[in-house]
Scaffold this motif. Structure first.
Motif, PDB file in Angstrom:
ATOM      1  N   GLN A 167     -11.570   3.985  -7.916  1.00 44.40           N
ATOM      2  CA  GLN A 167     -12.366   3.113  -7.040  1.00 44.40           C
ATOM      3  C   GLN A 167     -11.656   1.782  -6.805  1.00 44.40           C
ATOM      4  O   GLN A 167     -11.670   1.238  -5.690  1.00 44.40           O
ATOM      5  CB  GLN A 167     -13.750   2.871  -7.658  1.00 44.40           C
ATOM      6  N   LYS A 212      -8.390   1.294  -6.964  1.00 40.54           N
ATOM      7  CA  LYS A 212      -7.225   1.560  -6.117  1.00 40.54           C
ATOM      8  C   LYS A 212      -7.636   1.662  -4.652  1.00 40.54           C
ATOM      9  O   LYS A 212      -6.958   1.113  -3.769  1.00 40.54           O
ATOM     10  CB  LYS A 212      -6.535   2.856  -6.557  1.00 40.54           C
ATOM     11  N   THR A 213      -8.738   2.335  -4.392  1.00 39.53           N
ATOM     12  CA  THR A 213      -9.231   2.441  -3.013  1.00 39.53           C
ATOM     13  C   THR A 213      -9.612   1.071  -2.471  1.00 39.53           C
ATOM     14  O   THR A 213      -9.323   0.746  -1.309  1.00 39.53           O
ATOM     15  CB  THR A 213     -10.442   3.389  -2.955  1.00 39.53           C
ATOM     16  N   ASN A 273       0.807  -1.217   0.000  1.00 40.94           N
ATOM     17  CA  ASN A 273       0.000   0.000   0.000  1.00 40.94           C
ATOM     18  C   ASN A 273       0.840   1.267   0.000  1.00 40.94           C
ATOM     19  O   ASN A 273       0.315   2.345   0.259  1.00 40.94           O
ATOM     20  CB  ASN A 273      -0.933   0.026   1.227  1.00 40.94           C
ATOM     21  N   MET A 279      -6.909   7.562   4.621  1.00 37.79           N
ATOM     22  CA  MET A 279      -7.525   6.961   3.440  1.00 37.79           C
ATOM     23  C   MET A 279      -8.979   6.539   3.690  1.00 37.79           C
ATOM     24  O   MET A 279      -9.579   5.815   2.904  1.00 37.79           O
ATOM     25  CB  MET A 279      -6.708   5.751   3.000  1.00 37.79           C
ATOM     26  N   ASP A 280      -9.544   7.008   4.807  1.00 30.56           N
ATOM     27  CA  ASP A 280     -10.953   6.762   5.150  1.00 30.56           C
ATOM     28  C   ASP A 280     -11.289   5.281   5.272  1.00 30.56           C
ATOM     29  O   ASP A 280     -12.389   4.842   4.911  1.00 30.56           O
ATOM     30  CB  ASP A 280     -11.882   7.415   4.116  1.00 30.56           C
ATOM     31  N   CYS A 281     -10.357   4.510   5.809  1.00 30.36           N
ATOM     32  CA  CYS A 281     -10.640   3.095   6.082  1.00 30.36           C
ATOM     33  C   CYS A 281     -11.462   2.971   7.360  1.00 30.36           C
ATOM     34  O   CYS A 281     -11.252   3.710   8.321  1.00 30.36           O
ATOM     35  CB  CYS A 281      -9.341   2.312   6.236  1.00 30.36           C
ATOM     36  N   TYR A 297      -6.457  -0.770  -1.525  1.00 34.10           N
ATOM     37  CA  TYR A 297      -5.885  -0.262  -0.280  1.00 34.10           C
ATOM     38  C   TYR A 297      -6.668  -0.782   0.929  1.00 34.10           C
ATOM     39  O   TYR A 297      -6.090  -1.296   1.886  1.00 34.10           O
ATOM     40  CB  TYR A 297      -5.892   1.268  -0.295  1.00 34.10           C
ATOM     41  N   ARG A 298      -7.966  -0.651   0.875  1.00 40.10           N
ATOM     42  CA  ARG A 298      -8.793  -1.042   2.020  1.00 40.10           C
ATOM     43  C   ARG A 298      -8.764  -2.546   2.251  1.00 40.10           C
ATOM     44  O   ARG A 298      -8.831  -2.996   3.404  1.00 40.10           O
ATOM     45  CB  ARG A 298     -10.220  -0.532   1.815  1.00 40.10           C
TER      46      ARG A 298
END
Length: 213
Positions: free
Chosen positions: A125, A127-128, A108, A177-179, A131-132
């Motif tokens: 989307q 990629k996010t 990441n 990253m708003d996880c 990451y999550r």
């Protein structure tokens, strides 16, 4: 000492925490990895052959890789010790730190995310989601480790160790990253406790001289 660092690099963040915990003075030499300064020929040849941050300069000695740097600091400035000497405690701390540094961070980090975008042409989307996914995989393991061994308020007892030094920057990145980290209450409790400690606060990205809002 000098620390080649980028404010938002979690590996640089780890070393800043360690230096602050040990009360060691150093000069920050910013390296903007967003624009590729870590790949500059002079930096690679004369500071860090791995073309990354952080890099510590202590006299004539230059060292990259955050865990190697922290181990070096523990050997040269052993108080407070971040990697325990007692075999079981040492193993548990290194196990936890390795989960963060080997299982979560490498997939990441910035160069991987950029490769996904530029070479594999994934959507924002996707990629996010990537990451999550890896945050969830890794943090679930970290939470289980703390369920087994956590005695609080730090990851492993009454004093911060390399485990906490590794965990806090990773959580900071995940939150940025708003996880959703609600499934990892023990990890979050350590993070909240650490945020009140002066050394951890001093190392925060927004307090660095190269901070970019």
């Amino acid at each position: 000492m000098q620390l080649h660092s980028f404010f938002n690099s979690s590996t640089s963040y780890r070393v800043r925490i360690a230096l602050a915990l040990k009360g060691l003075a150093y000069d920050t030499l910013p390296v903007n990895i967003r624009i590729g300064e870590h790949r500059a020929a002079d930096y690679v040849a004369n500071v860090n052959p791995s073309a990354s941050v952080p890099a510590l300069v202590d006299g004539d000695f230059k060292l990259g890789q955050s865990l190697a740097i922290i181990d070096y600091l523990d050997r040269t400035h052993p108080e407070p010790r971040l990697i325990p000497l007692e075999p079981v405690a040492r193993a548990r701390v290194l196990e936890f730190a390795s989960l963060i540094s080997c299982d979560i961070h490498p997939v990441n980090n910035l160069r991987v995310l950029r490769y996904l975008e530029t070479e594999l042409k994934v959507t924002p989307q996707q990629k996010t989601a990537w990451y999550r996914h890896w945050i969830a995989e890794g943090m679930a393991g970290a939470e289980r480790m703390l369920e087994r061994s956590n005695e609080g308020p730090w990851c492993f007892g009454a004093q911060p160790t390399l485990a906490d030094v590794s965990l806090v920057p990773q959580i900071a990145n995940a939150l940025r990253m708003d996880c959703d980290l609600s499934a990892y209450p023990r990890c979050l409790a350590v993070y909240e406790h650490a945020s009140k400690h002066p050394a951890f606060a001093a190392a925060q990205p927004q307090r660095q001289p190269d901070y970019i809002a």
